[in-house]
Structures are given as C-alpha cells and as structure tokens.
Scaffold this motif. Sequence first.
Motif, PDB file in Angstrom:
ATOM      1  N   GLY A  76      31.623  37.449  42.933  1.00 18.95           N
ATOM      2  CA  GLY A  76      32.551  37.689  44.221  1.00 18.95           C
ATOM      3  C   GLY A  76      31.646  38.070  45.442  1.00 18.95           C
ATOM      4  N   VAL A  77      32.101  38.676  46.305  1.00 20.03           N
ATOM      5  CA  VAL A  77      31.483  39.061  47.514  1.00 20.03           C
ATOM      6  C   VAL A  77      31.683  40.669  47.619  1.00 20.03           C
ATOM      7  N   VAL A  78      30.761  41.477  48.252  1.00 18.76           N
ATOM      8  CA  VAL A  78      30.784  42.721  48.634  1.00 18.76           C
ATOM      9  C   VAL A  78      31.025  42.871  50.061  1.00 18.76           C
ATOM     10  N   SER A  79      31.871  43.416  50.829  1.00 20.46           N
ATOM     11  CA  SER A  79      31.833  43.883  52.152  1.00 20.46           C
ATOM     12  C   SER A  79      31.363  45.062  52.384  1.00 20.46           C
ATOM     13  N   SER A  80      30.643  45.562  53.321  1.00 23.78           N
ATOM     14  CA  SER A  80      30.300  46.674  53.864  1.00 23.78           C
ATOM     15  C   SER A  80      30.138  46.781  55.375  1.00 23.78           C
ATOM     16  N   SER A  81      30.210  48.055  56.098  1.00 19.01           N
ATOM     17  CA  SER A  81      30.206  47.795  57.397  1.00 19.01           C
ATOM     18  C   SER A  81      29.341  49.098  57.917  1.00 19.01           C
TER      19      SER A  81
ATOM     20  N   ALA B  95      36.825  36.267  39.120  1.00 21.80           N
ATOM     21  CA  ALA B  95      36.459  36.657  40.358  1.00 21.80           C
ATOM     22  C   ALA B  95      36.783  37.989  40.678  1.00 21.80           C
ATOM     23  N   LEU B  96      35.633  38.831  40.889  1.00 25.77           N
ATOM     24  CA  LEU B  96      35.829  40.128  40.975  1.00 25.77           C
ATOM     25  C   LEU B  96      36.928  40.480  42.372  1.00 25.77           C
ATOM     26  N   SER B  97      37.798  41.643  42.121  1.00 26.69           N
ATOM     27  CA  SER B  97      38.786  41.939  43.180  1.00 26.69           C
ATOM     28  C   SER B  97      38.794  43.499  42.801  1.00 26.69           C
ATOM     29  N   SER B  98      39.841  44.083  43.477  1.00 30.48           N
ATOM     30  CA  SER B  98      40.182  45.575  43.349  1.00 30.48           C
ATOM     31  C   SER B  98      41.495  45.632  43.963  1.00 30.48           C
ATOM     32  N   ALA B  99      42.166  46.699  43.711  1.00 33.33           N
ATOM     33  CA  ALA B  99      43.385  47.278  44.728  1.00 33.33           C
ATOM     34  C   ALA B  99      43.165  47.336  46.009  1.00 33.33           C
ATOM     35  N   THR B 100      41.945  47.440  46.534  1.00 34.63           N
ATOM     36  CA  THR B 100      41.858  47.783  47.794  1.00 34.63           C
ATOM     37  C   THR B 100      41.832  46.633  48.821  1.00 34.63           C
ATOM     38  N   THR B 101      41.409  45.530  48.149  1.00 41.72           N
ATOM     39  CA  THR B 101      41.477  44.325  48.802  1.00 41.72           C
ATOM     40  C   THR B 101      42.450  43.461  48.440  1.00 41.72           C
ATOM     41  N   GLY B 102      43.032  43.191  47.233  1.00 41.16           N
ATOM     42  CA  GLY B 102      44.055  42.464  46.812  1.00 41.16           C
ATOM     43  C   GLY B 102      43.400  40.992  46.859  1.00 41.16           C
ATOM     44  N   GLU B 103      42.345  40.349  47.165  1.00 37.66           N
ATOM     45  CA  GLU B 103      41.785  39.470  47.447  1.00 37.66           C
ATOM     46  C   GLU B 103      40.800  38.770  46.365  1.00 37.66           C
ATOM     47  N   PRO B 104      41.174  37.970  45.606  1.00 42.75           N
ATOM     48  CA  PRO B 104      40.313  37.291  44.664  1.00 42.75           C
ATOM     49  C   PRO B 104      38.784  37.106  45.068  1.00 42.75           C
ATOM     50  N   GLY B 105      37.893  37.592  44.631  1.00 44.77           N
ATOM     51  CA  GLY B 105      36.616  37.425  44.801  1.00 44.77           C
ATOM     52  C   GLY B 105      35.897  38.293  45.948  1.00 44.77           C
ATOM     53  N   VAL B 106      36.906  39.289  46.206  1.00 43.77           N
ATOM     54  CA  VAL B 106      36.338  40.075  47.447  1.00 43.77           C
ATOM     55  C   VAL B 106      36.581  41.714  46.741  1.00 43.77           C
ATOM     56  N   ILE B 107      35.408  42.553  47.168  1.00 39.89           N
ATOM     57  CA  ILE B 107      35.193  43.663  46.811  1.00 39.89           C
ATOM     58  C   ILE B 107      34.754  44.387  47.953  1.00 39.89           C
ATOM     59  N   THR B 108      34.938  45.915  48.037  1.00 39.32           N
ATOM     60  CA  THR B 108      34.114  46.455  49.183  1.00 39.32           C
ATOM     61  C   THR B 108      32.927  47.437  48.447  1.00 39.32           C
ATOM     62  N   LEU B 109      32.418  48.170  49.236  1.00 41.04           N
ATOM     63  CA  LEU B 109      31.362  48.992  48.708  1.00 41.04           C
ATOM     64  C   LEU B 109      32.014  50.226  47.991  1.00 41.04           C
ATOM     65  N   SER B 110      33.235  50.590  48.835  1.00 37.86           N
ATOM     66  CA  SER B 110      34.007  51.662  48.225  1.00 37.86           C
ATOM     67  C   SER B 110      34.462  51.443  46.898  1.00 37.86           C
TER      68      SER B 110
END
Length: 695
Positions: free
Chosen positions: A109-114, A315-330
Amino acid sequence: MPTSTPDGGLGSAAGASGAGADPAAPNGRGGGRGRARRRRVWQYRWLRHLIGLAVVLGVIFGLSRTVQQITPSPVAGGDLVVIGVGERTSLVPLDRDLLDSRSATAAYGVVSSSRDDGECISAAWLSLGAAAQARTGDHCAPEIVLTPAARLSGSGGAAVSNWSQLVALNSPHGVDLGRLQSDVSGSGAGPQRSGTPAEPVDPRSCITAVGPGAVLAAAAPDGSVAHYVEPSAWAAGGYTADCRVTIVDPVLGSEQVIRRLADRPDTTVLVVGLGPAGALSSPGFRLDPTASRTLTSVQLAYRLDPRGASVVPGALSSATTGEPGVITLSDVSAAITAHLRAAGASGAASPGTSAVGMARWRAAARGDLGVVPGAVSATAADRLLADTAALQRRGPIMATAAGVFVALLAAAVAMLLRRRWRPAPLVAAALTTWPVALLVGGLVPWYRTGQPVLAGIGTLLGAWVIAAGLARLLATSRRPAGIAGAAISLTATAAWAAAGNLGLVGIPDITGVTGAVGVLGWGTLLDSTTVVGPDWLGTGPGASGVCVGAALAIAAWWAERLPRRQSLVAIIGLVVIVGAALWPNVPYGVALMAGGAVLTFADTARSWVRQAIPWAAPLFVGTAAASLVAAMVGTVLLSLGSGTILLQLSPDSPRFGGVVMGWLASVTLAVWLEWRAEAWFAARDEGRLPDPMKL
C-alpha cells in the motif's frame, strides 16, 4: 416569473426532480376536486420523479453495501518490527523481490503523512509517536542524550533533550507527544474480576527504539526511552530486541535490515516510507496567511508476515481511510498499540479471568491494520505508487476547470452587455453541470495514461460538454436548462454519496482489471478524497455541498410552482431521500434538514414573503435563505465535530459552506439569465424597477 403555472414541471436525467401542478385544477390551485380525487397518485410528475430518485439511490446504496470489507489482519509473528525508510516513491530492487517472492504472506500500500512546509523527516517520526500530525519547527535534528550504559554498550536508555520545546510547540495544536508510549504502558494489564489479584505484566510488552528517529517515536510523555539500542549494536547482536515491538531508524543500510528480518520465522516486518513531503498543498482554510502550508507525503508501505503464516494477502487499508491500498501514519501507531495490548492480554491471562472476559478484552484492544484481499505483486505496488503520484499532480486539471468557469462568467457578462439572450440556455446548463464533470474523473482512469494531465483535462471537458448538452436537451418552455442541470448534478452527487466512494465487488474498472482499488473512489476531482486529502471515507465536503445546494434549489423550484400542499410533501420527501443518501455524514444531513426547514417555512409563508419583499422573487429568496442556513449549520457542526472552535476551523468546515454558497451563485445566475434577465432589463429601460434607496 409567475408564481404558479397550469402545468409547471421539471424532469431530470435520472429522476432527480420534477414538478407538475394538477391540470384538473384551475390555475393549478384547487378546483376540479371531483376529477382530482380520481387522479392516480403516479400521475403527479413530481411524485414520479421522487420515487424514481429513491429507487435509483436505493439500488446504488444496496450494491455499495456489498463492497469488499476490510479484513482485520493481526500481526502473525510474535514480534513486530516497524522500519521507517527514507523517501520511497518507487520500489527498489529489494522491494520488488520481497513482494513477488512473499506474495502469499504480504500486503502492500501507501502510507500518507502530513507535515508543515520546510520541516524534515523528524516530524514524521514525532507524528508516529503522537498518532497525529506533530511539528518540529526549528528543531529538525533529534537531540538525543544516552544513559551511561547506552554510551558504553550501545544499549540502555535515552532521552530527548529538547523535549520541552517540542511539547510547547505542539500543545497549542492539541497534539500529545509520547501518546504511543503512554497508550501501551499498561498493555499487559488484561481484564480482571474484582477481588482477584493484579495480573502479571508481560515483560516484553514494550517498545525498543533503534536509531535517533525511533527515539522520537518511542519516547514517553516525559521524553524518555527505557529501551534504546544503537543501530550498530543492534546489528552486532543479530537484530534481536527485548521488546515485542521494535521501531527502527536504520539511518543507513535499510535494505540489509529488511532482508535479514524478512526471513525470521517469528517476526512481522512493516516497512513505511517517511521521506520528504511532496509538493501538494493541503486546501485547508487558514486564517493566518503567513502560517506554514501543510504538505502531504505519500510513500510506499508494505508488510511481510512470516512464511506459512495464516494471513490474508492483499492491499493494506484501515478503518480510517476505507480506501484499499491506503493507510495513514496514525494507523501504524494504532497497529503498534493493538499488537502490544493483544500480546499483553494473551500473556496476562489468569485463572480468575473468564473466557468471555478475555474475548471482550481482545476485541476492545484490536485496532489492527486491515487488508482488502487480492493478489500481491511488485507490479500492483508499482501501479499504486504511479496512480498516487499522478493524482498529486492535478493542479493543471483544476486550473482548466477554473478557466472554463471564468469563461462562462465572461460569456454571461457579454450577454448582459450586448443584450443577446439566445446563448442563455447553453450557458445556464454549463453553469450547473460542473460538478458532474469533476465527479466523472472518479470513473475514468485518466491517471493511468501516458499523459495523465492531458487525459484528465480531456475527461473533464468531455464530461462537462456531455452533461451540459443533456441539460440543454431536457430544457423546455416550463423547465429552464439551469434547473435541468441542477437536477443532473443532484442525481450525480446523491448517487456518489449513496455509493460511499467505494468500488463495487466484482465490477471491473474501465481498464478491464478488477483490482483492489474500487471504480469510484480514485480520480475524482470534486473532493480531495483517496490518497491526496483528508476526506478518506464517504463523501467529502465538495460533493456534499453540491448535493445539499442542488436539493435545496430543486425544492425551492417546486415550492414556487406547485400547490402548497403538494410542495410541502415534495420538499419533505426530497430532503428525506437525499438525507438518507448522505448518511452517515451527519453534519451534511443536518445541514440539509435545516435548509429544508427554512424552505418549508418560506413555502407556507409565501404570501407574507411577497408582501414583505415585493421586489424579489420568492424562488430566489427561498433558495438563498435555505442555502445560507444550510451552509452555516454544516460549517458549525463540522467545526464542533473536529474538536475545534470557530476561530480554528477544520479544513472541511469552510469548504462545505463555501461550496454550498458557490453552488447557490451558479444556479441563481443560470436561472436568472435564462428566465429573468431579458424581462429585468426591459423593466429597467421602461423605468418600472423600484428605487434602490426605497427597498
């Protein structure tokens, strides 16, 4: 414009709106009651369109509930090693080899951070420990002080010497540094009955920090780290640690670390890119124009479970994003906490703890990263990274949309100056169908072409022309093109909300490939959804703002043209149907209901409105009042929901209100140009307009 017509009606491309007064009644206001009683219910045009809209949205809502659900994927190995690497916007040879050879036990997946513009990678490490966006300001380089034991043997304790300055910098933003360590400090304490002795704490339920960046992530609220190992000492000791979780800042040589740990039978490896932020500026509202821009960094992430482990690849995902392949640093922070709590609970079970209590404890502690099942390969990960990179370069496409809109406004000004009204229907149709053009980007994979910017511009303009042409074709002598365009936009945005920005199971995208990424979420230009913005799950403020504004415009149109009893039923029915589509986005639904309530009052008091404001049309007055109330209510609710005050608006708050009011301006200008401008100028030339000083 007359306030009632014999058969005022409104149709739409997908049954979004319509109006029709009873032709059996003189002037559409009662009378002919014998024939009216015999009239079938479905002969009312507005009711047919309401039912059609409800059916369309219901079908879409039902299909979207069959979306592939995110499968919780707890750590299979006994230990979890989180390795933060530098900039990872593309796969290196080691990444390719591991994803292809370990496809049965891997997830990508991809990890998003700000972070703020100008800050370095230390901000990402600090954010990992805070489970929120943290700031380092001028304190870019970590200032680490080792205990004497750590200085002598390379293993011991450590502390961040400038921790107090970092805390002072982040406290005004509501960010609690050291939250990760504080969350897991009691992870060994499982459930227990009253009267039973305290359960033992698993001595390995802790976090080991390797390298300076990892110290920022693993630090306690006071800035100290109990378990620290120098990278060289860790390598010399065979990459082992005393804790179940190890956070690694390899500094140099990350590939060697990943390769050595990938084949360990009791270890799960999570690799996350923490490189410098990309060039995408967050569209958040800033009261202080001198404040730093917030940049979004989207980097590669993948997880390797031990060979033979019973895990779900995909594909990595989480309840935060709900997007297949997308997670956050949190999400990574939450996964660390969940792993330690689950491990602590399993190791802390005592005879006095019931099986039911243990099950509830584990369920409450679970916060694992999820996986959307699917094939894993280096090619799929490569495509995901390429898609996200293309989605971050949307500036020229949005500039084109803005340029076209400005050109439409210029055309409207030219019409007013030249008193040429023939182009009015086409201009009105274009002014009210721009949301459709922006939404269609989510259905066309323009970002996967060789020239994504040109393909995106072509998709935008093509969809805009088609939507405007359809609105023009639906226009009649009783239905202006602007209202037809508003009906099309309402249908599109309500359908988008009902689908929830999620792809449908088993439905391939236009490329013919049924992948982990759904067919609706990616590529949209109306909201900053998916990997390039904060609106991860559901419908964002842009689509919701248009949906609420269009519903109020259609409802006001019905209030203007239908008998009072029918108009009240039509307004309430439309608000209920569209509000159901917006669920569970509560602020948007409440904003729509507030606007609908104002419109209902204006409809019941239409005679009073005409007497109080004789120079203004009730249609425009009602739409403006309802839209203003909806925008204000939505803005306040979004601000309260984000935990901020009105002087610290969340990014969604002003965007929703601004879109609602912007849509009001578009549809009002469109209808006025098409139906009122010519008569208004004629009245002005004849001196029949009221004196502005006496209004």
